[in-house]
Scaffold this active site. Structure first.
Site, PDB file in Angstrom:
ATOM      1  N   GLY A 221       4.968 -11.430   8.465  1.00 41.70           N
ATOM      2  CA  GLY A 221       5.918 -10.316   8.490  1.00 41.70           C
ATOM      3  C   GLY A 221       5.849  -9.517   7.208  1.00 41.70           C
ATOM      4  O   GLY A 221       4.811  -9.477   6.550  1.00 41.70           O
ATOM      5  N   SER A 222       6.970  -8.917   6.846  1.00 43.15           N
ATOM      6  CA  SER A 222       6.986  -8.026   5.692  1.00 43.15           C
ATOM      7  C   SER A 222       7.422  -8.772   4.435  1.00 43.15           C
ATOM      8  O   SER A 222       8.040  -9.844   4.510  1.00 43.15           O
ATOM      9  CB  SER A 222       7.946  -6.874   5.947  1.00 43.15           C
ATOM     10  N   VAL A 223       7.121  -8.185   3.282  1.00 48.65           N
ATOM     11  CA  VAL A 223       7.571  -8.753   2.017  1.00 48.65           C
ATOM     12  C   VAL A 223       9.097  -8.829   2.002  1.00 48.65           C
ATOM     13  O   VAL A 223       9.684  -9.809   1.540  1.00 48.65           O
ATOM     14  CB  VAL A 223       7.037  -7.926   0.826  1.00 48.65           C
ATOM     15  N   GLY A 224       9.758  -7.803   2.550  1.00 50.43           N
ATOM     16  CA  GLY A 224      11.218  -7.790   2.582  1.00 50.43           C
ATOM     17  C   GLY A 224      11.775  -8.955   3.379  1.00 50.43           C
ATOM     18  O   GLY A 224      12.709  -9.637   2.941  1.00 50.43           O
ATOM     19  N   GLU A 245       2.705 -14.806   5.377  1.00 51.72           N
ATOM     20  CA  GLU A 245       1.589 -13.865   5.334  1.00 51.72           C
ATOM     21  C   GLU A 245       2.201 -12.497   5.478  1.00 51.72           C
ATOM     22  O   GLU A 245       2.793 -12.182   6.508  1.00 51.72           O
ATOM     23  CB  GLU A 245       0.651 -14.173   6.511  1.00 51.72           C
ATOM     24  N   CYS A 282      -2.918  -7.152  10.454  1.00 57.24           N
ATOM     25  CA  CYS A 282      -2.812  -7.493   9.030  1.00 57.24           C
ATOM     26  C   CYS A 282      -4.155  -7.340   8.340  1.00 57.24           C
ATOM     27  O   CYS A 282      -4.219  -7.225   7.129  1.00 57.24           O
ATOM     28  CB  CYS A 282      -2.253  -8.890   8.821  1.00 57.24           C
TER      29      CYS A 282
END
Lengths: 509, 509
Positions: A221-224, A245, A282
């Site tokens: 998913g996202s860094v957030g 990831e 990705c």
């Protein structure tokens, strides 16, 4: 109870479902059931779990038509792509069946009692055992292969760890049907409730990773999202690993001789790689370093022509569409010029134009090297390949780094660039494209932060290691040992007194 | 510059040294040198590093007299124990030389290009590569084997990762001399400065783990130290792994038949195990479950007699001595009765009496199951062995769990207790004692938090995995591949197209 809704990204229409967001008491019941199921799953043994994984693969393929139709309506991805992705999900479950039958993943080792420079050493036997229930966060962009029926689930079940999946809000119905397909195969194998379960809603995901029964979490998913999950984990008295990831730019270097030799072929490959699945992979190449010479010009012209005549891409959801537009505008403000961008018809769905941006190497700033999720690639024009290793060192670490070279390119420079890419990525691709991740023993889908948490892969046979922990037995009586650690057992690879014994091969049924 | 001081725990005398606390600019220079040294160390190759590790072992043994004398004056541990520990440190370096020569640690895998259910799969080759510079925090209680010359350093150097050790303040001179011994062997191998370095002072330890060049940290120490280091790591934009071994109670269960058969022998073993090295071992048994029956009474009487006639133990430093006294008093306040505690002469050093406490199973509270570092053991008297698994589930996770049984003990109960111990520890010891950790291939020195970060060991051959990351090569030309991934190379174990090939054995020189 909040009803879960589903959105068709092709037209933006919102529908309600029969699913409800999971509340905290339901979540606790699910986690407790997972704890109990852990014993059954461990007791099933390697070969029993291998049969269960094969049955799950069959069950998913049995529901292929329904699953692909559900996913198409929730993701906007093409039937062809989704059909292939479902095959990949089934392949992954079967691969882990093979991993279990092989048994090498146990890292079994036996040191018999012996005299050592430190006195008499006891008999020691070590192998990996299941870690316990695992929280899996489904990804938006792979409704099968990185979601409920994905590699995280397959590798955790293979390890002997029950799985609780937090369904991605972009495809709840696909998640639900996938979960049913998996659960029915587990029930047929005699498994209890709790070997696999799904939860819905953002709050449920955070309760999940705080629950004491949960021993690891995996996220694509996202860094957030990762930061929010990590913050929830940090509230635990006992830390658990988060295998995440998150973000990847996937630089690709086209060396001058490659551009001169194969400009058209590379333009084809790059176009397909950055626009396929709406650029929502990705491993999408986000930055292409192309020489400022006639070969490079031909390559960029070829890309421009292909992008200019392409249709719009339906993105997975509104948030991703908005983020794409914001990020693309930010790249332009930071100095990237639009090289090609077709006009697409305005529509109610989440459609965006494939976008090719261009920038000179000296103008490449940190803003432009961020990931833009969706069909966008930045071409970076360079004069001297020998200058590129310094530039590559400023690109954020990635899952992959790619290089195309020709027979007259300077091998010393190629070596240096490969070293620069290797330092900051998990897979180096030669004369190819990073998308299309082979599911196999030697795969590594990982890389330094933020592409992943670095030490493990989320694709391929070795991803099972994430959900196992070592356990050693000292001077244990034979009857208490797992069969894989008894002296006479030779069916799997083991290290005996330091020497690797490869084990007797068991052929697939 | 703050001068580093050293204290002799036998008399409490403080002396200044020629060493200074490391300031931030010096630390930055050290980290930069480590980054540069990483290339040299990787380039040295497996066999070159194996030779370097052997030379380090020799260099340490060459300075044995000086090192043991320095450590005795800084730790109060006996010459015999320190002499043995130095041997262990040398054994560890040599073991990792063997690990390198074997090559299996690389997890090398080759998948040749092949047709798959998902289309043509590319050629993929994977192995583990060095993670980069590692911060090692020396432990107070093992001035050699878990400090500058310890297993963390040996495994990181073996992996190809340079090491920066934060010297433990309890033994700076031993640390300095150890560092010199290691550095001289590296210089003799042609290595640059930066392959190993030491830093001094608490602030330097925190700067170290925040420095971008540092890629992992390893600690054997307290939960408090780990939290401070983790907080510093959390300030980084890129998380790095902290491998921490922190606290362990090491429960040991004596079954009724074992007590009946071998009360005296077990009293001997337990006494030696909990008082050896002043009880300052991470595997010291802190809780012994002993039956409330005549065999158990004989066992406890035997323990009491041995403890009652024992002399005082010199602890490593003032902080550890104070913590021991505070923790012992807390156990007593929580209901543990003093079973035996000799009077020891008051002295200027950090001497405490070995202490045997006793409590009934129903009185066992959370306070008493904490670790007390030093020569203290709590005997827990129980009536029914079948009740113990519930009690074991309340003991914090540990590095080890031990069980002694006799031929007439109920095997169903033994199995259940072993399962309970297995769920919460990393090594199960049968009819023995957890102290005395064998250094070998099958060792696991780890366990669920807080005994460690769970997934890896800090002792034994597989501890090298902590300092490696996977890297995959896709369709790479042969000349760019590491030799271990070329087709014709067969000297090491590799998984080729899913099948394990054990490799040709290379005998030690």
């Amino acid at each position: 109870m909040n009803v879960v809704t589903t959105v068709d990204p092709r037209d933006g229409r919102i529908r309600s479902t029969n699913l409800a967001e999971t509340d905290e008491s339901r979540l606790a019941a699910i986690a407790t059931a997972a704890s109990r199921a852990a014993q059954w799953l461990a007791g099933l043994g390697r070969l029993g779990r291998a049969r269960m994984l094969d049955a799950i693969a069959e069950s998913l393929e049995f529901r292929r038509v329904d699953l692909v139709a559900a996913a198409a309506a929730e993701t906007g991805l093409s039937h062809a792509r989704l059909d292939q992705e479902l095959t990949r999900a089934a392949v992954q479950f079967r691969m882990f069946g093979d991993v279990l039958r092989d048994g090498g993943y146990l890292e079994a080792a036996i040191d018999h009692a012996a005299d050592t420079p430190l006195g008499r050493g006891p008999d020691l036997r070590r192998m990996l055992v299941p870690l316990g229930p695992v929280a899996v966060f489904g990804a938006s962009n792979f409704p099968f292969a990185f979601s409920v029926a994905g590699g995280d689930t397959a590798s955790a079940l293979a390890a002997g760890s029950p799985v609780i999946v937090k369904a991605h809000p972009s495809h709840p119905l696909t998640s639900h049907t996938s979960g049913e397909a998996i659960a029915s195969a587990i029930r047929a194998a005699g498994g209890p409730d709790g070997v696999i379960a799904l939860v819905y809603g953002e709050a449920a995901g955070l309760w999940l990773v705080r629950h004491p029964a949960v021993r690891a979490a995996a996220l694509t998913g996202s860094v957030g999202a990762a930061r929010a999950i990590q913050a929830a984990i940090d509230e635990r008295p006992d830390p658990i690993p988060l295998y995440a990831e998150l973000s990847s730019v996937n630089p690709i270097v086209i060396m001058p001789a490659a551009a001169a030799d194969r400009a058209d072929q590379i333009a084809d490959g790059l176009f397909a790689s950055f626009t396929g699945s709406g650029g929502q992979l990705c491993t999408k190449p986000g930055l292409a370093f192309v020489p400022s010479d006639p070969g490079g010009d031909r390559l960029v012209d070829g890309l421009r022509a292909r992008v200019g005549s392409a249709g719009g891409s339906v993105l997975l959801n509104e948030r991703i569409r908005d983020a794409f537009e914001i990020r693309a505008a930010a790249f332009e403000r930071a100095g990237a010029r639009v090289s090609a961008r077709p006009r697409v018809q305005p529509c109610a769905g989440f459609t965006v134009p494939p976008t090719l941006l261009e920038v000179g190497l000296p103008e490449l700033t940190g803003e432009i090297t961020d990931e833009c999720f969706g069909p966008l690639m930045v071409v970076v024009r360079y004069r001297e390949a020998a200058e590129l290793d310094a530039a590559l060192a400023t690109v954020p670490p990635s899952l992959t780094g790619s290089i195309h070279s020709g027979s007259t390119d300077d091998v010393v420079v190629v070596r240096r660039l490969v070293d620069a890419l290797s330092a900051r990525s998990g897979r180096i691709v030669f004369d190819g494209y990073p998308t299309g991740v082979r599911v196999s023993w030697a795969q590594h889908h990982g890389g330094p932060w933020p592409s992943t948490n670095s030490l493990h892969t989320s694709v391929g046979a070795t991803s099972i290691r994430r959900f196992l922990r070592p356990l050693a037995w000292q001077d244990a009586p034979e009857w208490i040992l797992p069969e894989e650690l008894r002296d006479e057992f030779t069916a799997i690879p083991r290290r005996v007194d330091g020497r690797l014994e490869p084990g007797v091969e068991i052929s697939r049924p």
